[in-house]
Design a protein around this motif. Structure first.
Motif, PDB file in Angstrom:
ATOM      1  N   LEU A 170      -1.704  31.750  22.178  1.00 25.84           N
ATOM      2  CA  LEU A 170      -2.622  30.663  22.485  1.00 25.84           C
ATOM      3  C   LEU A 170      -2.691  30.553  24.000  1.00 25.84           C
ATOM      4  CD1 LEU A 170      -1.417  27.972  19.945  1.00 25.84           C
ATOM      5  CD2 LEU A 170      -3.245  29.631  19.676  1.00 25.84           C
ATOM      6  N   TYR A 171      -3.830  30.189  24.486  1.00 30.98           N
ATOM      7  CA  TYR A 171      -4.041  30.129  25.929  1.00 30.98           C
ATOM      8  C   TYR A 171      -4.568  28.763  26.328  1.00 30.98           C
ATOM      9  CZ  TYR A 171      -3.445  35.110  25.537  1.00 30.98           C
ATOM     10  OH  TYR A 171      -2.924  36.337  25.280  1.00 30.98           O
ATOM     11  N   LEU A 172      -4.061  28.281  27.443  1.00 29.41           N
ATOM     12  CA  LEU A 172      -4.548  27.041  28.023  1.00 29.41           C
ATOM     13  C   LEU A 172      -5.494  27.379  29.158  1.00 29.41           C
ATOM     14  CD1 LEU A 172      -1.336  24.902  28.394  1.00 29.41           C
ATOM     15  CD2 LEU A 172      -3.404  24.200  27.223  1.00 29.41           C
ATOM     16  N   LYS A 173      -6.583  26.651  29.236  1.00 35.19           N
ATOM     17  CA  LYS A 173      -7.418  26.761  30.423  1.00 35.19           C
ATOM     18  C   LYS A 173      -6.665  25.967  31.491  1.00 35.19           C
ATOM     19  CE  LYS A 173     -12.033  26.089  32.190  1.00 35.19           C
ATOM     20  NZ  LYS A 173     -13.378  25.610  31.925  1.00 35.19           N
TER      21      LYS A 173
ATOM     22  N   TRP B 149     -13.251  34.523  22.109  1.00 38.78           N
ATOM     23  CA  TRP B 149     -12.486  33.331  22.424  1.00 38.78           C
ATOM     24  C   TRP B 149     -12.846  32.257  21.414  1.00 38.78           C
ATOM     25  CZ3 TRP B 149      -9.089  32.618  26.534  1.00 38.78           C
ATOM     26  CH2 TRP B 149      -9.011  33.674  27.446  1.00 38.78           C
ATOM     27  N   LYS B 150     -11.826  31.660  20.791  1.00 34.52           N
ATOM     28  CA  LYS B 150     -12.069  30.566  19.847  1.00 34.52           C
ATOM     29  C   LYS B 150     -11.464  29.297  20.424  1.00 34.52           C
ATOM     30  CE  LYS B 150     -11.593  28.798  15.328  1.00 34.52           C
ATOM     31  NZ  LYS B 150     -11.076  28.786  14.047  1.00 34.52           N
ATOM     32  N   TYR B 151     -12.305  28.281  20.626  1.00 30.16           N
ATOM     33  CA  TYR B 151     -11.848  26.996  21.153  1.00 30.16           C
ATOM     34  C   TYR B 151     -11.077  26.256  20.072  1.00 30.16           C
ATOM     35  CZ  TYR B 151     -12.009  22.244  22.977  1.00 30.16           C
ATOM     36  OH  TYR B 151     -11.670  20.993  23.416  1.00 30.16           O
ATOM     37  N   LEU B 152      -9.857  25.819  20.391  1.00 33.74           N
ATOM     38  CA  LEU B 152      -9.007  25.136  19.419  1.00 33.74           C
ATOM     39  C   LEU B 152      -8.951  23.631  19.625  1.00 33.74           C
ATOM     40  CD1 LEU B 152      -6.008  27.613  19.403  1.00 33.74           C
ATOM     41  CD2 LEU B 152      -7.915  27.507  17.791  1.00 33.74           C
ATOM     42  N   GLY B 153      -9.393  23.169  20.773  1.00 37.46           N
ATOM     43  CA  GLY B 153      -9.351  21.740  21.062  1.00 37.46           C
ATOM     44  C   GLY B 153      -8.332  21.427  22.133  1.00 37.46           C
ATOM     45  N   LYS B 154      -8.131  20.151  22.371  1.00 34.52           N
ATOM     46  CA  LYS B 154      -7.170  19.779  23.400  1.00 34.52           C
ATOM     47  C   LYS B 154      -5.891  19.196  22.822  1.00 34.52           C
ATOM     48  CE  LYS B 154      -9.122  15.280  24.535  1.00 34.52           C
ATOM     49  NZ  LYS B 154      -9.607  14.437  25.583  1.00 34.52           N
ATOM     50  N   ASN B 155      -5.865  18.947  21.512  1.00 32.44           N
ATOM     51  CA  ASN B 155      -4.667  18.382  20.884  1.00 32.44           C
ATOM     52  C   ASN B 155      -4.157  19.306  19.785  1.00 32.44           C
ATOM     53  OD1 ASN B 155      -4.788  15.974  22.390  1.00 32.44           O
ATOM     54  ND2 ASN B 155      -6.376  15.216  21.049  1.00 32.44           N
ATOM     55  N   ILE B 156      -3.260  20.211  20.151  1.00 35.92           N
ATOM     56  CA  ILE B 156      -2.593  21.012  19.134  1.00 35.92           C
ATOM     57  C   ILE B 156      -1.103  20.750  19.290  1.00 35.92           C
ATOM     58  CG2 ILE B 156      -4.412  22.744  19.093  1.00 35.92           C
ATOM     59  CD1 ILE B 156      -2.556  24.595  20.566  1.00 35.92           C
ATOM     60  N   HIS B 157      -0.319  21.191  18.353  1.00 35.58           N
ATOM     61  CA  HIS B 157       1.090  20.816  18.321  1.00 35.58           C
ATOM     62  C   HIS B 157       1.952  21.705  19.211  1.00 35.58           C
ATOM     63  CE1 HIS B 157       0.116  17.996  15.231  1.00 35.58           C
ATOM     64  NE2 HIS B 157      -0.491  18.955  14.546  1.00 35.58           N
ATOM     65  N   ARG B 158       1.644  21.714  20.476  1.00 38.87           N
ATOM     66  CA  ARG B 158       2.449  22.414  21.468  1.00 38.87           C
ATOM     67  C   ARG B 158       2.480  21.559  22.714  1.00 38.87           C
ATOM     68  NH1 ARG B 158       2.797  28.664  21.563  1.00 38.87           N
ATOM     69  NH2 ARG B 158       2.637  29.061  19.369  1.00 38.87           N
ATOM     70  N   LYS B 159       3.568  21.676  23.445  1.00 40.72           N
ATOM     71  CA  LYS B 159       3.678  20.894  24.678  1.00 40.72           C
ATOM     72  C   LYS B 159       2.715  21.453  25.717  1.00 40.72           C
ATOM     73  CE  LYS B 159       7.053  19.624  28.201  1.00 40.72           C
ATOM     74  NZ  LYS B 159       6.291  18.536  28.674  1.00 40.72           N
ATOM     75  N   SER B 160       1.921  20.576  26.271  1.00 38.52           N
ATOM     76  CA  SER B 160       1.097  20.947  27.414  1.00 38.52           C
ATOM     77  C   SER B 160       1.207  19.805  28.408  1.00 38.52           C
ATOM     78  CB  SER B 160      -0.356  21.177  27.011  1.00 38.52           C
ATOM     79  OG  SER B 160      -0.953  19.972  26.629  1.00 38.52           O
TER      80      SER B 160
END
Length: 128
Positions: free
Chosen positions: A35-38, A78-89
């Motif tokens: 998974l990648y963060l912008k 690239w598939k946008y997953l949103g801004k709230n997934i269950h990983r620390k950011s």
């Protein structure tokens, strides 16, 4: 309550650098889904003579799907997953006015966690 970090815009390269290291480490873990963060998303709003810059740090998650090759070039989607997934950011939001960062207390705490002692070099002022 809003907080101003005087000349805080100079921290942007350091923020990008720290986030890049965190994201690269996260994506090197064997067996983990990639998974990648912008890292940074900047929005510039112009109203008359005023220019405001809004900066969103580590908010938007993406997944990359490999789709094979076409003419020796790898094809990805690239598939946008949103801004709230269950990983620390770090999910930090602030505004830049002139050369200063305007931020609320919750986002300031996240910024402190990301930058450690780097933020101590800057003057932080509470505003009403």
């Amino acid at each position: 309550m809003k907080i101003k970090i005087i000349h805080g815009a100079k921290l942007l390269p350091k923020i990008r650098e720290r986030l890049a290291k965190i994201i690269m480490r996260r994506n090197e873990v064997p067996g983990e889904e990639r998974l990648y963060l912008k890292p940074v998303h900047i929005v510039i709003v112009k109203k008359g003579n005023t220019v405001k810059k809004y900066v969103y740090i580590s908010r938007y998650w993406w997944r990359i799907k490999y789709r094979g090759k076409k003419d020796k070039v790898s094809q990805i989607k690239w598939k946008y997953l949103g801004k709230n997934i269950h990983r620390k950011s770090f999910d930090i939001k602030f505004k830049i006015e002139n050369d200063d960062i305007i931020i609320d207390e919750k986002n300031l705490e996240r910024l402190k966690e990301l930058l450690n002692s780097e933020l101590e070099k800057y003057t932080v002022v509470k505003e009403d």
